[in-house]
Design a protein around this motif. Structure first.
Motif, PDB file in Angstrom:
ATOM      1  N   ASP A   1       0.835  -1.208   0.000  1.00  0.00           N
ATOM      2  CA  ASP A   1       0.000   0.000   0.000  1.00  0.00           C
ATOM      3  C   ASP A   1       0.868   1.257   0.000  1.00  0.00           C
ATOM      4  OD1 ASP A   1      -2.326  -1.433  -0.047  1.00  0.00           O
ATOM      5  OD2 ASP A   1      -2.694  -1.313   2.110  1.00  0.00           O
ATOM      6  N   HIS A   2       1.938   1.229   0.794  1.00  0.00           N
ATOM      7  CA  HIS A   2       2.852   2.377   0.832  1.00  0.00           C
ATOM      8  C   HIS A   2       3.485   2.593  -0.537  1.00  0.00           C
ATOM      9  CE1 HIS A   2       5.828   5.191   2.434  1.00  0.00           C
ATOM     10  NE2 HIS A   2       6.745   4.519   1.742  1.00  0.00           N
ATOM     11  N   TYR A   3       3.858   1.519  -1.190  1.00  0.00           N
ATOM     12  CA  TYR A   3       4.450   1.612  -2.527  1.00  0.00           C
ATOM     13  C   TYR A   3       3.465   2.254  -3.501  1.00  0.00           C
ATOM     14  CZ  TYR A   3       6.140  -0.016  -7.079  1.00  0.00           C
ATOM     15  OH  TYR A   3       6.549  -0.087  -8.385  1.00  0.00           O
ATOM     16  N   LEU A   4       2.215   1.820  -3.481  1.00  0.00           N
ATOM     17  CA  LEU A   4       1.209   2.371  -4.389  1.00  0.00           C
ATOM     18  C   LEU A   4       0.968   3.852  -4.138  1.00  0.00           C
ATOM     19  CD1 LEU A   4      -1.570  -0.399  -4.483  1.00  0.00           C
ATOM     20  CD2 LEU A   4       0.349  -0.086  -6.045  1.00  0.00           C
ATOM     21  N   GLU A   5       0.940   4.228  -2.879  1.00  0.00           N
ATOM     22  CA  GLU A   5       0.590   5.595  -2.507  1.00  0.00           C
ATOM     23  C   GLU A   5       1.714   6.596  -2.749  1.00  0.00           C
ATOM     24  OE1 GLU A   5      -0.522   5.230   1.544  1.00  0.00           O
ATOM     25  OE2 GLU A   5      -2.356   4.071   1.119  1.00  0.00           O
ATOM     26  N   THR A   6       2.963   6.131  -2.752  1.00  0.00           N
ATOM     27  CA  THR A   6       4.090   7.069  -2.775  1.00  0.00           C
ATOM     28  C   THR A   6       4.997   6.955  -3.995  1.00  0.00           C
ATOM     29  OG1 THR A   6       5.516   5.559  -1.510  1.00  0.00           O
ATOM     30  CG2 THR A   6       4.139   7.093  -0.254  1.00  0.00           C
ATOM     31  N   ARG A   7       4.861   5.897  -4.770  1.00  0.00           N
ATOM     32  CA  ARG A   7       5.821   5.648  -5.846  1.00  0.00           C
ATOM     33  C   ARG A   7       5.507   6.479  -7.080  1.00  0.00           C
ATOM     34  NH1 ARG A   7      10.877   3.878  -5.160  1.00  0.00           N
ATOM     35  NH2 ARG A   7      11.657   2.698  -6.948  1.00  0.00           N
TER      36      ARG A   7
ATOM     37  N   VAL B   1      -0.519  -0.880 -12.494  1.00  0.00           N
ATOM     38  CA  VAL B   1      -0.643  -2.025 -11.596  1.00  0.00           C
ATOM     39  C   VAL B   1      -1.370  -3.125 -12.352  1.00  0.00           C
ATOM     40  CG1 VAL B   1      -1.620  -2.899  -9.439  1.00  0.00           C
ATOM     41  CG2 VAL B   1      -0.717  -0.557  -9.544  1.00  0.00           C
ATOM     42  N   PHE B   2      -0.755  -4.296 -12.407  1.00  0.00           N
ATOM     43  CA  PHE B   2      -1.382  -5.459 -13.022  1.00  0.00           C
ATOM     44  C   PHE B   2      -1.842  -6.410 -11.922  1.00  0.00           C
ATOM     45  CE2 PHE B   2       1.452  -3.952 -16.365  1.00  0.00           C
ATOM     46  CZ  PHE B   2       0.638  -4.031 -17.494  1.00  0.00           C
TER      47      PHE B   2
ATOM     48  N   ALA C   1     -11.640  -8.101  -3.104  1.00  0.00           N
ATOM     49  CA  ALA C   1     -11.217  -7.079  -2.141  1.00  0.00           C
ATOM     50  C   ALA C   1     -10.058  -6.257  -2.698  1.00  0.00           C
ATOM     51  CB  ALA C   1     -10.823  -7.737  -0.826  1.00  0.00           C
ATOM     52  N   MET C   2      -9.087  -6.924  -3.328  1.00  0.00           N
ATOM     53  CA  MET C   2      -7.941  -6.201  -3.877  1.00  0.00           C
ATOM     54  C   MET C   2      -8.355  -5.324  -5.051  1.00  0.00           C
ATOM     55  SD  MET C   2      -4.791  -5.350  -3.857  1.00  0.00           S
ATOM     56  CE  MET C   2      -3.860  -6.487  -2.826  1.00  0.00           C
ATOM     57  N   LEU C   3      -9.171  -5.858  -5.952  1.00  0.00           N
ATOM     58  CA  LEU C   3      -9.655  -5.073  -7.085  1.00  0.00           C
ATOM     59  C   LEU C   3     -10.415  -3.839  -6.621  1.00  0.00           C
ATOM     60  CD1 LEU C   3     -11.038  -7.398  -9.929  1.00  0.00           C
ATOM     61  CD2 LEU C   3      -9.519  -5.429 -10.193  1.00  0.00           C
ATOM     62  N   SER C   4     -11.283  -4.039  -5.649  1.00  0.00           N
ATOM     63  CA  SER C   4     -12.076  -2.929  -5.123  1.00  0.00           C
ATOM     64  C   SER C   4     -11.184  -1.865  -4.504  1.00  0.00           C
ATOM     65  CB  SER C   4     -13.077  -3.451  -4.089  1.00  0.00           C
ATOM     66  OG  SER C   4     -13.833  -2.408  -3.537  1.00  0.00           O
ATOM     67  N   SER C   5     -10.153  -2.310  -3.773  1.00  0.00           N
ATOM     68  CA  SER C   5      -9.228  -1.377  -3.136  1.00  0.00           C
ATOM     69  C   SER C   5      -8.443  -0.576  -4.167  1.00  0.00           C
ATOM     70  CB  SER C   5      -8.264  -2.148  -2.225  1.00  0.00           C
ATOM     71  OG  SER C   5      -7.269  -1.299  -1.697  1.00  0.00           O
ATOM     72  N   LEU C   6      -7.947  -1.258  -5.206  1.00  0.00           N
ATOM     73  CA  LEU C   6      -7.187  -0.568  -6.251  1.00  0.00           C
ATOM     74  C   LEU C   6      -8.068   0.426  -7.002  1.00  0.00           C
ATOM     75  CD1 LEU C   6      -5.184  -3.626  -7.629  1.00  0.00           C
ATOM     76  CD2 LEU C   6      -4.266  -1.730  -6.274  1.00  0.00           C
ATOM     77  N   ASN C   7      -9.287   0.017  -7.290  1.00  0.00           N
ATOM     78  CA  ASN C   7     -10.229   0.899  -7.976  1.00  0.00           C
ATOM     79  C   ASN C   7     -10.522   2.137  -7.132  1.00  0.00           C
ATOM     80  OD1 ASN C   7     -12.402   1.290 -10.153  1.00  0.00           O
ATOM     81  ND2 ASN C   7     -13.620   1.333  -8.283  1.00  0.00           N
ATOM     82  N   ALA C   8     -10.686   1.944  -5.819  1.00  0.00           N
ATOM     83  CA  ALA C   8     -10.965   3.063  -4.924  1.00  0.00           C
ATOM     84  C   ALA C   8      -9.788   4.022  -4.859  1.00  0.00           C
ATOM     85  CB  ALA C   8     -11.300   2.537  -3.525  1.00  0.00           C
ATOM     86  N   GLN C   9      -8.563   3.477  -4.876  1.00  0.00           N
ATOM     87  CA  GLN C   9      -7.380   4.343  -4.832  1.00  0.00           C
ATOM     88  C   GLN C   9      -7.289   5.207  -6.086  1.00  0.00           C
ATOM     89  OE1 GLN C   9      -3.567   2.786  -3.321  1.00  0.00           O
ATOM     90  NE2 GLN C   9      -4.646   0.899  -2.814  1.00  0.00           N
TER      91      GLN C   9
ATOM     92  N   GLN D   1      -9.718   6.277  -7.874  1.00  0.00           N
ATOM     93  CA  GLN D   1     -10.774   7.277  -7.858  1.00  0.00           C
ATOM     94  C   GLN D   1     -10.600   8.330  -6.772  1.00  0.00           C
ATOM     95  OE1 GLN D   1     -14.626   5.401  -7.762  1.00  0.00           O
ATOM     96  NE2 GLN D   1     -14.383   4.451  -9.754  1.00  0.00           N
ATOM     97  N   SER D   2      -9.905   7.982  -5.685  1.00  0.00           N
ATOM     98  CA  SER D   2      -9.842   8.896  -4.547  1.00  0.00           C
ATOM     99  C   SER D   2      -8.559   9.695  -4.449  1.00  0.00           C
ATOM    100  CB  SER D   2     -10.038   8.114  -3.241  1.00  0.00           C
ATOM    101  OG  SER D   2      -8.972   7.197  -3.042  1.00  0.00           O
ATOM    102  N   LEU D   3      -7.462   9.174  -4.996  1.00  0.00           N
ATOM    103  CA  LEU D   3      -6.184   9.860  -4.853  1.00  0.00           C
ATOM    104  C   LEU D   3      -5.958  10.808  -6.032  1.00  0.00           C
ATOM    105  CD1 LEU D   3      -3.889   6.945  -3.612  1.00  0.00           C
ATOM    106  CD2 LEU D   3      -4.944   8.742  -2.246  1.00  0.00           C
ATOM    107  N   ASP D   4      -5.910  12.096  -5.747  1.00  0.00           N
ATOM    108  CA  ASP D   4      -5.717  13.088  -6.806  1.00  0.00           C
ATOM    109  C   ASP D   4      -4.361  12.935  -7.487  1.00  0.00           C
ATOM    110  OD1 ASP D   4      -8.177  14.144  -6.249  1.00  0.00           O
ATOM    111  OD2 ASP D   4      -7.400  15.650  -4.856  1.00  0.00           O
ATOM    112  N   SER D   5      -3.380  12.424  -6.713  1.00  0.00           N
ATOM    113  CA  SER D   5      -2.026  12.331  -7.247  1.00  0.00           C
ATOM    114  C   SER D   5      -1.749  11.000  -7.944  1.00  0.00           C
ATOM    115  CB  SER D   5      -1.011  12.519  -6.112  1.00  0.00           C
ATOM    116  OG  SER D   5      -1.194  11.539  -5.104  1.00  0.00           O
ATOM    117  N   THR D   6      -2.746  10.117  -8.009  1.00  0.00           N
ATOM    118  CA  THR D   6      -2.530   8.817  -8.638  1.00  0.00           C
ATOM    119  C   THR D   6      -2.247   8.982 -10.131  1.00  0.00           C
ATOM    120  OG1 THR D   6      -3.972   7.686  -7.056  1.00  0.00           O
ATOM    121  CG2 THR D   6      -3.539   6.561  -9.135  1.00  0.00           C
TER     122      THR D   6
END
Length: 247
Positions: free
Chosen positions: A136-142, A148-149, A164-172, A174-179
């Protein structure tokens, strides 16, 4: 299982994979890509860079665009990445789930390299909370991360942990402006499916888009140790496109 040479064309048509087929010296068929990706041609130059098990070490690596691969433990990540990179044993493969316990970085292309592929620990029953925290830290900061595959097993379909993982990645996304990374699914081990394989693939695809509308269309793959490999060139193209190497 549809793995015999006589059924090769059936498999390829069923999954809408139509590479050029060439007959080998022993009479077997192998897939020849109609659009070879120059980035992955020099397979011998690919090399392992580092295994990262903590947040602090991530800052020591960087420079090249990256893609990361995640999936349920024993979904076939290492086998797929060996096929994509073009090296049979660059990544260690095992029938025992949970062997990958760190973020493992592999450089593709002759020095200084073109891109980096990252293999992550598997999730699910064999996963550990600390692995999830690092991922999660890698996804949020890298900032180098381009795509992501997520791997889904064709034989097992969509499990609860996959959802659960798909839903989490999809939410990130949509929610993270810097993604700045995108999400794509890869359906593995399609060679293990029986004659109703197309229906099973269709169901997995429907589940993916229902859970993660931001996910790019999935790529169907097969990379058995013996038999026909397909979908690998599509994965290579997707990686190159995500990293800005192909238009």
């Amino acid at each position: 299982m549809l793995t015999s040479t006589a059924n090769v064309a059936v498999i390829l048509r069923a999954f809408h994979v139509l590479p050029t087929l060439q007959t080998g010296r022993n009479g077997s068929l192998r897939c020849i890509s109609s659009r070879a990706n120059a980035v992955f041609k020099d397979a011998k130059s690919a090399e392992f860079l580092a295994a990262v098990g903590d947040k602090e070490s991530l800052s020591l690596l960087g420079g090249l665009p990256e893609v990361v691969v995640t999936g349920r433990a024993n979904v076939g990540k290492s086998s797929l990445l060996n096929s994509v990179i073009g090296r049979r044993d660059l990544l260690f493969t095992s029938k025992k789930a949970g062997r990958t316990q760190t973020l493992n970085f592999f450089r593709v292309g002759s020095h200084p390299g073109r891109l980096v592929v990252v293999d992550s620990p598997g999730y699910g029953a064999r996963g550990r909370p600390e692995w999830g925290v690092l991922f999660d830290h890698y996804l949020e900061t890298r900032k180098q991360l381009c795509r992501v595959f997520i791997l889904i097993s064709a034989a097992h379909g969509m499990g609860a942990t996959d959802e659960a993982m798909l839903s989490s990645l999809n939410a990130q996304i949509q929610s993270l402006d810097s993604t700045c990374w995108t999400l794509q699914a890869i359906i593995t081990r399609a060679d293990a499916l029986k004659t109703n394989g197309r229906a099973q693939i269709n169901q997995i695809e429907q589940d993916i888009f229902r859970i993660a509308p931001t996910c790019l269309p999935p790529i169907v793959t097969s990379c058995p140790s013996k038999g026909i490999t397909f979908g690998i060139d599509e994965v290579r193209k997707s990686i190159s496109h995500a990293c800005g190497i192909l238009p």
